[in-house]
Scaffold this motif. Sequence first.
Motif, mmCIF file in Angstrom:
data_model
loop_
_atom_site.group_PDB
_atom_site.id
_atom_site.type_symbol
_atom_site.label_atom_id
_atom_site.label_comp_id
_atom_site.label_asym_id
_atom_site.label_seq_id
_atom_site.Cartn_x
_atom_site.Cartn_y
_atom_site.Cartn_z
ATOM 1 N N ASP A 90 0.860 -1.101 -0.036
ATOM 2 C CA ASP A 90 0.039 -0.041 -0.012
ATOM 3 C C ASP A 90 0.918 1.130 0.087
ATOM 4 O O ASP A 90 1.423 1.495 1.130
ATOM 5 N N PRO A 91 1.120 1.899 -1.041
ATOM 6 C CA PRO A 91 1.974 2.892 -1.143
ATOM 7 C C PRO A 91 1.768 4.237 -0.319
ATOM 8 O O PRO A 91 2.331 4.936 0.022
ATOM 9 N N THR A 92 0.361 4.167 -0.016
ATOM 10 C CA THR A 92 -0.250 5.152 1.148
ATOM 11 C C THR A 92 0.103 5.113 2.437
ATOM 12 O O THR A 92 0.184 5.883 3.161
ATOM 13 N N ASP A 93 0.627 3.969 2.638
ATOM 14 C CA ASP A 93 1.041 3.637 4.442
ATOM 15 C C ASP A 93 2.517 4.174 4.349
ATOM 16 O O ASP A 93 3.546 3.351 3.979
ATOM 17 N N ARG A 94 2.619 5.032 4.929
ATOM 18 C CA ARG A 94 4.010 5.724 5.246
ATOM 19 C C ARG A 94 4.868 5.043 6.072
ATOM 20 O O ARG A 94 6.015 5.451 6.124
ATOM 21 N N ASN A 95 4.351 4.130 6.686
ATOM 22 C CA ASN A 95 4.877 3.344 7.801
ATOM 23 C C ASN A 95 5.636 2.159 7.495
ATOM 24 O O ASN A 95 6.136 1.243 8.071
ATOM 25 N N ARG A 96 5.257 1.516 6.354
ATOM 26 C CA ARG A 96 5.701 0.419 5.710
ATOM 27 C C ARG A 96 6.240 0.635 4.502
ATOM 28 O O ARG A 96 6.001 1.038 3.674
ATOM 29 N N HIS A 97 7.631 0.042 4.888
ATOM 30 C CA HIS A 97 8.595 0.034 3.652
ATOM 31 C C HIS A 97 9.284 -1.516 3.436
ATOM 32 O O HIS A 97 9.297 -2.210 4.357
ATOM 33 N N TRP A 98 9.390 -1.925 2.244
ATOM 34 C CA TRP A 98 9.423 -2.976 1.740
ATOM 35 C C TRP A 98 11.028 -3.426 1.260
ATOM 36 O O TRP A 98 11.486 -2.516 0.494
ATOM 37 N N PRO A 99 11.580 -4.483 1.521
ATOM 38 C CA PRO A 99 12.819 -4.964 1.074
ATOM 39 C C PRO A 99 12.692 -4.954 -0.566
ATOM 40 O O PRO A 99 11.683 -5.277 -1.225
ATOM 41 N N THR A 100 13.726 -4.544 -1.365
ATOM 42 C CA THR A 100 13.529 -4.443 -2.668
ATOM 43 C C THR A 100 14.535 -4.963 -3.658
ATOM 44 O O THR A 100 15.930 -4.920 -3.178
ATOM 45 N N LEU A 101 14.083 -5.712 -4.461
ATOM 46 C CA LEU A 101 15.116 -6.459 -5.555
ATOM 47 C C LEU A 101 14.876 -5.609 -6.758
ATOM 48 O O LEU A 101 13.818 -5.465 -7.370
ATOM 49 N N TRP A 102 16.160 -5.193 -7.258
ATOM 50 C CA TRP A 102 16.155 -4.587 -8.503
ATOM 51 C C TRP A 102 16.395 -5.565 -9.622
ATOM 52 O O TRP A 102 17.666 -6.076 -9.407
ATOM 53 N N LEU A 103 15.850 -5.596 -10.918
ATOM 54 C CA LEU A 103 16.215 -6.355 -11.925
ATOM 55 C C LEU A 103 16.240 -5.585 -13.030
ATOM 56 O O LEU A 103 15.404 -5.077 -13.533
ATOM 57 N N LEU A 104 17.516 -5.646 -13.620
ATOM 58 C CA LEU A 104 18.136 -4.816 -14.706
ATOM 59 C C LEU A 104 18.376 -5.689 -16.101
ATOM 60 O O LEU A 104 18.518 -6.782 -16.005
ATOM 61 N N HIS A 105 17.454 -5.143 -17.090
ATOM 62 C CA HIS A 105 17.461 -5.763 -18.323
ATOM 63 C C HIS A 105 18.597 -5.854 -19.173
ATOM 64 O O HIS A 105 19.573 -4.661 -18.826
ATOM 65 N N GLY A 106 18.650 -6.290 -20.099
ATOM 66 C CA GLY A 106 19.981 -6.415 -20.922
ATOM 67 C C GLY A 106 19.841 -5.392 -22.505
ATOM 68 O O GLY A 106 18.776 -4.876 -22.460
#
Length: 343
Positions: A90-106
Amino acid sequence: MTAPAVPIRRARLLLIVGALLLTLVSNPPVPAAASAVPPAAEANGRASSRGAEVVAITQVADRQVDLSVRSPALGGRTVKVRLLTPDGWDPTDRNRHWPTLWLLHGCCGDYTSWTGQTDVARTESLRDVLVVMPEAGWNGWYSDWWNYGQDGAPAWETFHTKELRLLLEHGWGASGNRVVAGLSMGGQGALLYAARHPGMFKAAAAYSGSVHPLLNDESVNRIMGFFAGQGNDPLRVWGDPVAQREVWEAHDPFHLARRLTSIPVYLSCGDGTTGPLDPPGGSSDLEADFNRQNQALASELERRGAHHLVTHFYGPGTHGWAYWQRELHSSLPMLLHALRAGR
């Protein structure tokens, strides 16, 4: 069926709490540093004085949201970023932040490549991770282009590591706990970003990556050929490999190896001959070149005392998605462990 792009003022039709999201996206709470317009972009007269901003949102599938981001670092150009969102996001929940995986294309791919070519959207272990798949240009090479010493757009590295990072953290539920992986050009990008921005990523994985473009003349000529794609002047990217040797070394993971010894690194590559996931008779000179580059980087990391290096040089195999999907799954335990350790 793909839903149509939706302007920010109508975002309530797509996301969880429309009124709050409208306020969030129309006036993103980014700090002053994120709003600064690079002088070169400002001189071009194409950059927004407000800095990078989300200008449209598209719900493309369950848990898949595309953000259209207007970027000063790219000269005011608008590009897409695909998010694979975790359960309960929920991007409106300012108290919750998620671990993030960046996937980069070729090279020759785009921000849709990972979801279009692999099962990443159906991978259960990623249901509690925010997966970020940004556009990086057909041949952007995850770099701020040299442009004959004038810098300026396109500045893909600045877009990703500064503008996009801050947007995601301050408006889309991303935490500062990140790992990165990529294939081919994106494998190079994953290692470059981890090395050039210490602390930004807690682990990095490269699948069939161009990880030592200065290995020999063949490797240099091959990447220069990619730089020249779509009619581009190849010298704009990093300059001449002799005259601008320092610029090239600054974008060659082999020459940045000492900056990668403190984090987990996963390297994988085939040898370019026909493998178990290839049609009969398939081969790839590109994969053979990248295999030599990866072997050289692995040796350099070991020489420098890397304690968290995992390699999978699997022999027969060409430059293709079947291998990269497999390698993503093989590297996920390492990447997710790094995310859990970073909490």
